[in-house]
Scaffold this motif. Structure first.
Motif: not given
Length: 541
Positions: A27, A203, A195, A199, A23-24, A30-31
């Motif tokens: 993310q 995380s 961000g 994140t 997920l980190f 995405v950021v």
């Protein structure tokens, strides 16, 4: 070898990353995409706005210059360049545009930043200006690509006498845009760092809650967890420190007659459970094999506290159904008492037989016959009365056993004159419930009469239009009217210590409720317990 869960759609081995790390990375990606996209859009918007600003500026400068009387007069003078070139250069320097060209209606330059270009044709479009319109365009001229405006010049008679064009080169616009780019890059990098930091914090929190497990491991854990909760027959509850139910499996829902979906999130006091069980669950104290009664079940309850470090997570509660075992224990106690009574009776019979033999040896045969006949008549009268009035074998056995047991304690147990029941009348009633109800009522009555001068218990069992009636009356001290509603609660007892007591009448109340029956308690010289079990009632299990 990597498992199937560790491979992607293409058969390649996935990185062995925990859910938090995946997920980190996702993310951060995405950021980064969002920040870069925003930066590009901001760059494009800044460029577009820069061009619009440049277009507005060159149109304004050209309009103002075209409206000057000096320009109109210069265009009609014998030597327009001599008059207009100094004016154009001065205005160019003051306004910051890159060029100002004043030309004839045919497009021949009268002015230009490069004097060698004067007298040559204007490079660009002038048709719309000749037609009387003001327009702008981006066009490559002698100074390179530029944003330019072309404005017509009219004399006092509104005749076209010339054209004014000015412009700003694209290189100049790009230079201005680069100055903004530095600020844009700083903002984008700052947004990316912020961000990324946020994140990372998210995380880290996810890693703490998932304990660094991979998605496949979490999935398997959930599947096992869900399967076990639905498979085990024992009830399982998780109770938060505040008293809310956070988990209720199928076994607990059945044992407590609850809906597992509606139960979770409610406080234990909102579930309609017996007050003693509510107090045990709400206080969170550790208990082991504590007996609790609901309307339909006898439960063994275990409560254990759960902690994570210094944090209190509440309690885990396990429930085991003890109903059948309790009923069997009641039957076993009754049979044990019956056997003990038979043993005592056999012992007494042996004593009496020795008495008869001794009388015969002493030559008193008539007295021996009279003694033996009297003892036999008394014992047989009770047996004949029970067997003749009670056709159901289980009830008859309980009555005989309890009568013999009570007789040893000096308490007389008799059947009322209207007692009459057969196995057809009680065929719809579970024999174990009959043992529980009748046996515990007689035990309670015998216990209550122990202080009386002539302890006596009268039992009535008969069939009525409404069902089966069981009535047990004693000549003891009776029941306090204020306690009549509490006698069927677990733990109630008239004894001072109360330890190990209060379960018998609670089991009676449970059996009666299970058969949708009713029970009444009042005093008539002593306590009178009246139970009515409706005919053909559905049994709640």
């Amino acid at each position: 070898m990597p498992s199937a869960d560790d491979r992607n759609w293409f058969g390649r081995v996935r990185p062995r990353w925990s859910l938090a790390r995946q997920l980190f990375v996702l993310q951060v990606f995405v950021v980064a995409v969002v920040v870069l996209t925003g930066a590009l859009l901001a760059w494009y918007d800044a460029g577009r706005r820069n061009e619009e600003k440049a277009a507005d500026k060159v149109v304004t400068v050209a309009r103002v210059l075209a409206a000057q009387p000096a320009v109109r007069d210069g265009l009609t003078a014998p030597n327009p360049t001599a008059t207009l070139q100094p004016l154009a250069e001065r205005v160019r320097a003051e306004t910051g545009v890159d060029f100002i060209t004043i030309m004839s209606p045919a497009g021949i330059r009268y002015t230009h930043p490069d004097p060698t270009r004067i007298g040559q044709p204007f490079i660009g479009h002038i048709e719309q200006a000749v037609a009387g319109q003001v327009f702008t365009e981006t066009y490559s001229g002698t100074l390179g690509p530029s944003v330019r405006a072309v404005v017509p010049v009219y004399d006092d008679a509104h005749r076209l006498v010339g054209l004014v064009s000015d412009g700003i080169t694209v290189l100049m616009l790009t230079a201005e845009l680069r100055e903004r780019l530095t600020v844009l890059v700083v903002v984008a990098v700052g947004a990316l760092l912020v961000g990324g930091l946020l994140t990372y914090l998210v995380s880290a929190r996810i890693r703490r809650h998932t304990h660094g497990l991979k998605p496949a491991e979490l999935s398997r854990m959930y599947e096992y967890h869900d399967s076990i909760l639905h498979a085990v027959r024992e009830g399982l509850l998780l109770v938060a420190p505040s008293g809310q139910i956070t988990l209720c499996n199928d076994g607990a829902a059945v044992l407590l007659s609850l809906d597992p979906v509606e139960t979770e999130g409610k406080h234990v006091s909102e579930l309609g459970l017996p007050q003693s069980l509510v107090e045990t669950l709400a206080t969170g104290r550790a208990v082991r094999d504590e007996v609790h009664l609901t309307d339909d079940h006898v439960l063994l309850v275990n409560v254990s506290q759960i902690r994570s470090g210094e944090r209190d997570l509440g309690t885990v509660v396990t429930l085991r159904d003890h109903t059948e075992l309790q009923a069997l224990s009641g039957e076993l106690d009754s049979m044990r008492g019956f056997a003990e009574s038979l043993r005592s009776a056999a012992h007494e019979s042996a004593n009496r037989l020795h008495t008869v033999v001794s009388l015969i040896e002493l030559g008193r045969a008539e007295e021996a016959v009279a003694f033996a006949t009297a003892e036999l008549r008394l014992a047989q009268q009770l047996t004949d009365r029970v067997v003749g009035a009670v056709g159901e074998s289980v009830l008859a056995a309980v009555l005989l056993g309890k009568s013999a047991e009570a007789g040893e304690r000096g308490v007389e147990v008799v059947l009322s004159a209207d007692t009459e029941i057969d196995d057809v009348d009680v065929g719809h009633i579970d024999s174990r419930d009959l043992v529980t109800i009748l046996g515990n009522l007689i035990d309670n009555a015998v216990e209550a009469t122990m202080e009386s001068a002539r302890p006596r218990v009268e039992v009535t069992i008969r069939s009525t239009e409404d069902g089966v009636l069981i009535r047990v009356a004693d000549n003891g001290p009776g029941v306090d009217p204020g306690s009549a509603q509490r006698v069927f609660q677990r733990g109630w007892s008239t004894k001072e210590d109360g330890r190990g007591r209060g379960l018998g009448l609670a089991l009676v109340g449970q059996s009666v409720r299970r058969h949708r029956g009713s029970i009444d308690v009042h005093n008539e010289g002593g306590a009178v317990f009246t139970v009515l079990l409706p005919a053909g009632a559905d049994v709640a299990r």
